[in-house]
Design a protein around this motif. Structure first.
Motif, PDB file in Angstrom:
ATOM      1  N   ASN A 179       0.825  -1.216   0.000  1.00  0.00           N
ATOM      2  CA  ASN A 179       0.000   0.000   0.000  1.00  0.00           C
ATOM      3  C   ASN A 179       0.855   1.261   0.000  1.00  0.00           C
ATOM      4  N   PRO A 180       1.655   1.428  -1.062  1.00  0.00           N
ATOM      5  CA  PRO A 180       2.514   2.609  -1.116  1.00  0.00           C
ATOM      6  C   PRO A 180       1.714   3.907  -1.179  1.00  0.00           C
ATOM      7  N   LEU A 181       2.299   4.966  -0.644  1.00  0.00           N
ATOM      8  CA  LEU A 181       1.741   6.304  -0.782  1.00  0.00           C
ATOM      9  C   LEU A 181       2.009   6.742  -2.227  1.00  0.00           C
ATOM     10  N   VAL A 182       0.946   6.876  -3.005  1.00  0.00           N
ATOM     11  CA  VAL A 182       1.096   7.149  -4.437  1.00  0.00           C
ATOM     12  C   VAL A 182       1.071   8.646  -4.734  1.00  0.00           C
ATOM     13  N   TYR A 183       0.389   9.398  -3.876  1.00  0.00           N
ATOM     14  CA  TYR A 183       0.324  10.842  -4.077  1.00  0.00           C
ATOM     15  C   TYR A 183       0.132  11.541  -2.751  1.00  0.00           C
ATOM     16  N   ARG A 184       0.849  12.634  -2.549  1.00  0.00           N
ATOM     17  CA  ARG A 184       0.579  13.554  -1.437  1.00  0.00           C
ATOM     18  C   ARG A 184       0.725  14.963  -1.964  1.00  0.00           C
ATOM     19  N   LYS A 185      -0.215  15.802  -1.588  1.00  0.00           N
ATOM     20  CA  LYS A 185      -0.195  17.195  -2.026  1.00  0.00           C
ATOM     21  C   LYS A 185       1.049  17.888  -1.494  1.00  0.00           C
ATOM     22  N   GLU A 186       1.728  18.596  -2.371  1.00  0.00           N
ATOM     23  CA  GLU A 186       2.959  19.257  -1.976  1.00  0.00           C
ATOM     24  C   GLU A 186       2.661  20.558  -1.247  1.00  0.00           C
TER      25      GLU A 186
END
Length: 277
Positions: free
Chosen positions: A270-277
């Motif tokens: 369950n990788p972190l695929v997106y996080r808001k910069e």
């Protein structure tokens, strides 16, 4: 065919969403977005996903010998861990960013992918809620559904009960004749508008919430309806304290290996695929 992941098209560029599209998704529980992948991009990734799906498919029974679920589609899961080229598609920042922005969250993790290939003559997909299968203690879940080939309603594109996600979890109904009958009646009784995705080009995509009731007609064409799906959940959510059906327990063991009830939903799958910069 291109065989090196490094030479595949980059899918990190953003797909700009308008505020009214985000509001429509949150109101209806689903949305159709055109051209999420360009024709050039899907022309490369489509054959790669198709090849991997058939390579790892384990369904060998003729359609007429399968149950309702089996007649609906060939289902091949988590291709991203088996093929580095498919991995580049599944972990694409573009798709994950759309998922995060539609749900209104800062970041999303991968739950799993699944190729859903509805064969020529394949049966309908019964009405159901994806929620039933997932042991996640959140409503912030979303599925991207992207055809790899041009598809229209005769091939079995999606139908949604608009607004049904507002009802939350609706009961323990796995995909079956029973779920079809129960939810078809539920949708009619509550007057939820039915929205069909209709004709979709390869690279178009629908996104729908885990609580949104949906179905798909059978494939009446002479071609396979080849679709790739990716499921995301909001970063920071936990597993249910008490998963309450056998499929939620199975999903916990399969897609969240090593994670216990009540713990953060984070594992190597369950990788972190997106996080808001």
């Amino acid at each position: 065919m291109i065989t090196s992941a490094e030479t595949l098209p980059d899918l990190s560029s953003p797909y700009p969403l308008r505020q009214e599209q985000i509001e429509a998704y949150q109101r209806d529980g689903h949305i159709l977005l055109r051209g999420v992948c360009s024709p050039e991009e899907i022309a490369v990734y489509g054959p790669i996903i198709r090849e991997a799906a058939y390579r790892y498919n384990t369904q060998n029974l003729p359609i007429e010998q399968r149950d309702t679920y089996g007649k609906a589609f060939l289902q091949i899961m988590n291709l991203w861990v088996r093929d580095e080229r498919v991995r580049k598609y599944v972990l694409a920042r573009r798709f994950a960013r759309i998922a995060a922005e539609l749900m209104g969250v800062e970041g999303v993790r991968l739950y799993h992918d699944q190729a859903l290939f509805k064969e020529a003559g394949g049966g309908p997909t019964p009405w159901h809620q994806d929620f039933y299968y997932w042991p996640l203690d959140t409503e912030k879940t979303i599925t991207m559904w992207m055809p790899l080939v041009d598809a229209d309603e005769t091939m079995g594109t999606m139908t949604f009960a608009s607004g049904s996600h507002t009802q939350g979890f609706l009961g323990h109904f796995e995909i079956s004749d029973t779920s079809e009958e129960y939810f078809r009646n539920f949708v009619a009784e509550h007057g939820f508008p039915l929205t069909s995705a209709g004709a979709m080009k390869a690279g178009d995509a629908t996104f729908h919430a885990g609580a949104t009731l949906h179905s798909a007609p059978g494939n009446k064409s002479d071609r396979v309806r080849e679709v790739m799906t990716i499921i995301y959940f909001a970063d920071g959510v936990r597993v249910m304290e008490k998963p309450d059906n056998k499929n939620r327990w199975l999903d916990l063991e399969t897609w969240l290996p090593g994670v216990k009830p009540g713990e953060l939903a984070v594992s190597e799958l369950n990788p972190l695929v997106y996080r808001k910069e």
